[in-house]
Design a protein around this motif. Structure first.
Motif, PDB file in Angstrom:
ATOM      1  N   LYS A 107       0.866  -1.176   0.000  1.00 42.15           N
ATOM      2  CA  LYS A 107       0.000   0.000   0.000  1.00 42.15           C
ATOM      3  C   LYS A 107       0.909   1.234   0.000  1.00 42.15           C
ATOM      4  N   ALA A 108       0.622   2.168  -0.905  1.00 40.51           N
ATOM      5  CA  ALA A 108       1.531   3.301  -1.091  1.00 40.51           C
ATOM      6  C   ALA A 108       1.688   4.131   0.176  1.00 40.51           C
ATOM      7  N   ASP A 109       0.627   4.242   0.972  1.00 38.13           N
ATOM      8  CA  ASP A 109       0.734   5.104   2.153  1.00 38.13           C
ATOM      9  C   ASP A 109       1.509   4.454   3.303  1.00 38.13           C
ATOM     10  N   LYS A 110       2.022   3.245   3.075  1.00 29.04           N
ATOM     11  CA  LYS A 110       2.851   2.576   4.089  1.00 29.04           C
ATOM     12  C   LYS A 110       4.259   3.154   4.150  1.00 29.04           C
ATOM     13  N   ILE A 111       4.669   3.835   3.080  1.00 27.32           N
ATOM     14  CA  ILE A 111       6.034   4.347   3.056  1.00 27.32           C
ATOM     15  C   ILE A 111       6.074   5.796   2.577  1.00 27.32           C
ATOM     16  N   THR A 112       7.115   6.501   3.015  1.00 26.71           N
ATOM     17  CA  THR A 112       7.338   7.866   2.548  1.00 26.71           C
ATOM     18  C   THR A 112       8.788   7.976   2.104  1.00 26.71           C
ATOM     19  N   PRO A 113       9.079   7.537   0.902  1.00 29.37           N
ATOM     20  CA  PRO A 113      10.464   7.616   0.441  1.00 29.37           C
ATOM     21  C   PRO A 113      10.934   9.070   0.349  1.00 29.37           C
ATOM     22  N   ILE A 114      12.223   9.271   0.551  1.00 26.77           N
ATOM     23  CA  ILE A 114      12.767  10.631   0.448  1.00 26.77           C
ATOM     24  C   ILE A 114      12.848  11.031  -1.017  1.00 26.77           C
ATOM     25  N   GLU A 115      12.886  12.327  -1.261  1.00 28.07           N
ATOM     26  CA  GLU A 115      13.010  12.790  -2.652  1.00 28.07           C
ATOM     27  C   GLU A 115      14.373  13.426  -2.908  1.00 28.07           C
ATOM     28  N   VAL A 116      15.040  13.868  -1.844  1.00 25.09           N
ATOM     29  CA  VAL A 116      16.438  14.306  -1.980  1.00 25.09           C
ATOM     30  C   VAL A 116      17.181  13.740  -0.776  1.00 25.09           C
ATOM     31  N   TYR A 117      18.495  13.583  -0.903  1.00 23.94           N
ATOM     32  CA  TYR A 117      19.302  13.228   0.264  1.00 23.94           C
ATOM     33  C   TYR A 117      19.577  14.518   1.025  1.00 23.94           C
ATOM     34  N   PRO A 118      19.070  14.635   2.262  1.00 21.24           N
ATOM     35  CA  PRO A 118      19.282  15.884   3.000  1.00 21.24           C
ATOM     36  C   PRO A 118      20.789  16.136   3.196  1.00 21.24           C
ATOM     37  N   LYS A 119      21.186  17.359   2.928  1.00 19.44           N
ATOM     38  CA  LYS A 119      22.599  17.733   3.010  1.00 19.44           C
ATOM     39  C   LYS A 119      23.197  17.343   4.357  1.00 19.44           C
ATOM     40  N   GLU A 120      22.437  17.576   5.427  1.00 20.01           N
ATOM     41  CA  GLU A 120      22.986  17.324   6.761  1.00 20.01           C
ATOM     42  C   GLU A 120      23.204  15.835   7.023  1.00 20.01           C
ATOM     43  N   GLU A 121      22.598  14.977   6.206  1.00 24.27           N
ATOM     44  CA  GLU A 121      22.793  13.537   6.397  1.00 24.27           C
ATOM     45  C   GLU A 121      23.953  12.984   5.586  1.00 24.27           C
ATOM     46  N   ASN A 122      24.496  13.799   4.699  1.00 26.88           N
ATOM     47  CA  ASN A 122      25.592  13.330   3.861  1.00 26.88           C
ATOM     48  C   ASN A 122      26.876  13.332   4.685  1.00 26.88           C
TER      49      ASN A 122
END
Ligand code: K7E
Ligand code: CUA
Length: 636
Positions: A489-504
Motif C-alpha cells: 500500500k503506497a501510504d505505508k512508506i514515505t520515500p525521500i526525494e532528496v538526500y538531506p545535506k545534513e545527512e551526507n
C-alpha cells in the motif's frame, strides 16, 4: 403472403439488430467500467506499489496499481547505466565479480506478520546471493553472497514474521563444501542440499549467514514462512526425491509423491546455541539427524512447485505441477503428527509425517497448479500453468458435503494470457491481506502487443477480486521476466526525494566551489567535484597515463528530481548523482588524450553545456599549470 414474409423478415432483422446493438453496448459499458477501474488520471497517483522481480535481467521493476504503469527499475544484480549502477566505486563493490543475477522472489520486510515498509529482499538464483533494497530511497544497499554451502538460491527470499531471517533453500545439490569434487554418479551419497537462515540485523538490516541445515539432495523449490500458530516454522516443496542427476524431466518425475520440508527454524537456532552444529566454510551447519525436531518431511502431490502459508497461519497449500490438485496441509495436524510420532518411516533418518494424518484435502483446481495466494476472506487463488487460468477456491474449514466432493469448493475460474507462473494478491503473505487486486504474471504474451519481433515481453494482467467473480481489468507488459511480486500500500512508506545535506556524511562530499579541485600523490590523482545546474566544478581534470584517477562528485542540489550524470567519453563510465548525494568513480588511465565528460541526465536548459575535459598526458609529462587548481570561468 408476400407482405407477411416481408414483415417477418423485417422484424427478424430488427431483433437481430437490437440484440447485436445491446451486446455491443454492454461490451462498451464493460470496457468503460474496466478502464475506469484502472484509470489513474494525469497528476494522480496509484494506490499500491507493485514490486516485481526482473528475473534474469537481475533487476526489480516497480509499477503502480491499478494503473500498471511502470515507474522505476531498481538495479540490483546487474549494471544499469540509467541509474549509473555498476559504474561507481560503491555499486561496483556491491556487484563484486558478477554482472548478472536471476531475481525470482521479492520479499518485503515484516513486523508482526505485516509489511513494515523498511526493506525489500530479493534472491539471485544464479549466483547464490540475497540483496536488500532500502525503501527509503529505493536503492540496493547490500548484496550478501555467494552464500557458502548453498547452490542455486531459488527457494528464497522468504521473510520470517518479524524479519528475523531471510530463509533460503537450494535448487541444486552439489558436493559440499563448495569446491569439493565428486562424481555425479555418486549423487545420492555425495551431494547435498541446504536450507539457510540469513540473519537480519533488526536495526540496520545488515545480513549474515546465521545457520544452515543439511538436507538430502532434493531440488528444493518454493517456500513460505509460518505465522500465528505456525510461527517459527517454514515450509518448502521439492522435486527430485528420486535423486536423479540426469534427464530430470523424466527421471525426477517417477514417484507419485514428492517430499516437502517442514522446518522448525527456532529449533535450528536452538540447536546451534546448544552446540549441535559443526562448522563448514565458516557457517554452523546442522545435521538434522543429530538434531531431531529441526526437520521433517511430508509427501505431497507429484512434482510440486508453490508452497504458500495462508494469512491465518493454519493452512499450507502446495501446488502439484503434474497433478491437477493443490494439497492443503493442516498445521495443527502437523503438530499432532510430530508429537505422536505419526510417521511413515524416514528418508535418510529424517522422519516423514504420515500424509493422511496431516493433509486436510486435495482440491481439484485444474491443470498445472503452481502458486496460491489469499485474500484474507477465506478464499485462495491458484495459478494454473497448463490451463492458463486462475482458479478461485474456498479454504477450509469445509462442510461434510464439500469434503466428500472438493470440486464444490472451486468457486470461479478466469482465463489469463498465457501460461501463468506466479500470481500475487496484495498483502497475501501477511496476516492481513489487502485483497482487492490480483496480478497474474504470465510467461507468454504470444503477440498480444505491437509486434516487436521474436523477442516478446511477459504479460501481466490485473484482475479485480473484490466480487464473487474475478474480473479481468487491464494488461501490461514487462521485460523478462517477472516471477513473483509483492504489493505494498503506497501510504505505508514515505520515500525521500532528496538526500538531506545534513545527512551526507561522506568524507569526500563538498558543498562549495572553493572546496573543489584535485590533488596528486604519486600516481594517485584525487578530485573533489561539484555538480550543480549547469556545470561541473572543476570542469577540467589533469592526469597522466599510468595514473589512477579517483573523482568524488557531489550533487549539491536540494531540489526534487534534479539529478546529474557524469559520462566520461571512451572510458565506459557513467555515474548518476541524486540531489544531495556523493558518488565516487575511479579510472585507471591507460591512453593519452583529451576526454570530454558531460552530464548524462537532462537537468536544465543548459544541460547540454554541462561538460568538462579530462586531459591525460603521456606518462612522465610535466604536470600542467592548472593541475591542482579549481577551474576558472563559467557562471560562478
Ligand atoms: Cu514459479 Cu522461480 Cu517462483 Cu518462476 S518460480 S514462476
Ligand atoms: Cu546536469 Cu544535465
Amino acid at each position: 403472403m408476400k407482405s407477411i414474409y416481408l414483415i417477418a423478415a423485417a422484424s427478424l432483422a430488427a431483433v437481430a439488430f437490437v440484440g447485436c446493438d445491446q451486446k455491443a453496448s454492454t461490451a462498451k459499458n464493460e470496457r468503460a467500467q474496466n478502464a475506469e477501474a484502472s484509470y489513474v488520471a494525469p497528476g494522480e497517483k496509484d494506490e499500491y506499489y507493485l514490486f516485481y522481480s526482473g528475473g534474469h535481467s537481475g533487476q526489480v521493476f516497480v509499477a503502480g496499481i491499478p494503473s500498471m504503469r511502470h515507474i522505476s527499475t531498481i538495479p540490483v544484480f546487474a549494471p544499469y547505466p540509467g541509474a549509473g549502477y555498476g559504474f561507481d566505486v560503491e555499486s561496483k563493490k556491491l556487484l563484486g565479480d558478477y554482472t548478472w543475477g536471476d531475481v525470482h522472489h521479492p520479499g518485503l520486510s515484516q513486523t508482526g506478520s505485516e509489511y513494515d515498509g523498511r526493506w525489500l529482499f530479493v534472491n539471485d538464483n544464479a549466483n547464490n546471493r540475497v540483496a536488500r533494497i532500502d525503501l527509503r530511497d529505493f536503492k540496493t544497499k547490500e548484496i550478501l553472497g555467494p552464500i557458502p554451502n548453498s547452490m542455486g538460491n531459488h527457494g528464497s527470499s522468504f521473510v520470517t514474521e518479524n524479519t528475523e531471517y531471510i530463509l533460503v533453500a537450494t535448487r541444486f545439490s552439489v558436493p559440499l563444501p563448495k569446491g569439493r569434487v565428486a562424481d555425479p554418479n555418486d549423487y545420492a551419497t555425495q551431494f547435498n542440499g541446504m536450507v539457510s537462515g540469513i540473519k537480519v540485523d533488526p536495526a540496520s538490516g545488515k545480513m549474515s549467514v546465521g545457520w544452515q541445515i543439511l538436507t538430502p539432495p532434493f531440488d528444493w523449490d518454493l517456500g513460505s514462512t509460518g505465522k500465528g500458530p505456525s510461527s517459527g516454522w517454514a515450509f518448502w516443496t521439492s522435486y527430485n526425491t528420486e535423486m536423479a542427476h540426469t534427464q530430470l524431466e523424466a527421471n525426477a518425475s517417477q514417484k507419485d509423491r514428492d517430499l516437502a520440508a517442514v522446518v522448525n527454524w527456532r529449533a535450528a537456532e536452538k540447536a546451534v546455541a546448544d552446540g549441535l552444529a559443526t562448522m563448514m566454510d565458516g557457517v554452523p551447519v546442522i545435521d538434522p539427524v543429530k538434531a531431531p525436531g529441526v526437520l521433517y518431511f511430508v509427501g505431497i502431490a507429484k512434482s510440486p512447485h508453490g508452497m504458500d502459508v495462508d494469512p491465518t497461519g493454519k493452512w499450507i497449500v502446495a501446488g502439484g505441477k503434474l497433478q491437477p490438485t493443490t494439497t492443503v496441509l493442516n498445521f495443527e495436524k502437523i503438530q499432532n503428527a510430530i508429537t505422536q510420532k505419526d510417521f511413515d518411516g524416514d528418508f535418510k533418518g529424517i522422519p516423514i509425517l504420515k500424509h493422511e494424518s496431516v493433509v486436510e484435502g486435495e482440491v481439484p483446481v485444474g491443470l498445472g497448479p503452481l502458486h496460491t495466494q489469499y485474500d484474507g476472506l477465506g478464499n485462495a487463488y491458484t495459478s494454473l500453468f497448463i490451463d492458463s487460468q486462475v482458479a478461485k477456491w474456498k479454504m477450509p474449514p469445509w462442510s461434510e458435503d464439500e469434503r466428500k466432493d472438493l470440486s464444490k469448493v472451486v468457486l470461479d475460474k478466469i482465463p489469463v494470457h498465457y501460461s501463468i507462473g506466479h500470481l500475487v494478491v496484495a498483502g497475501s503473505d501477511t496476516k492481513k491481506p489487502y485483497g482487492k487486486w490480483l496480478v497474474a504474471m504470465n510467461k507468454l504474451s504470444k503477440g498480444r502487443h505491437l509486434n516487436v519481433g521474436p523477442s516478446q515481453p511477459e504479460d501481466s494482467q490485473l484482475i479485480d477480486i473484490a466480487g464473487a467473480k474475478m474480473k479481468m481489468i487491464a494488461e501490461a507488459f514487462a521485460e523478462p521476466e517477472p516471477h513473483f511480486a509483492q504489493i505494498l500500500k503506497a501510504d505505508k512508506i514515505t520515500p525521500i526525494e532528496v538526500y538531506p545535506k545534513e545527512e551526507n556524511k561522506n568524507p569526500n562530499a563538498i558543498w562549495e566551489a572553493s572546496q573543489a579541485g584535485q590533488t596528486r600523490n604519486g600516481t594517485e590523482v584525487v578530485a573533489k567535484m561539484i555538480a550543480i545546474r549547469s556545470r561541473f566544478v572543476p570542469d577540467r581534470l589533469d592526469a597522466q597515463v599510468g595514473d589512477t584517477l579517483t573523482v568524488h562528485v557531489t550533487n549539491t542540489e536540494q531540489s526534487t528530481d534534479m539529478i546529474h550524470g557524469l559520462g566520461l567519453v571512451e572510458n565506459n563510465l557513467n555515474i548518476t548523482i541524486d540531489p544531495g548525494e556523493t558518488r565516487t568513480f575511479q579510472v585507471k588511465l591507460t591512453k593519452p588524450g583529451v576526454f570530454p565528460f558531460y552530464c548524462t541526465n537532462f537537468c536544465s536548459a543548459l544541460h547540454q553545456e554541462m561538460q568538462g575535459y579530462l586531459v591525460v598526458q603521456e606518462a612522465g609529462a610535466a604536470p600542467p599549470p592548472t593541475a591542482s587548481t579549481t577551474s576558472t570561468g563559467g557562471n560562478n
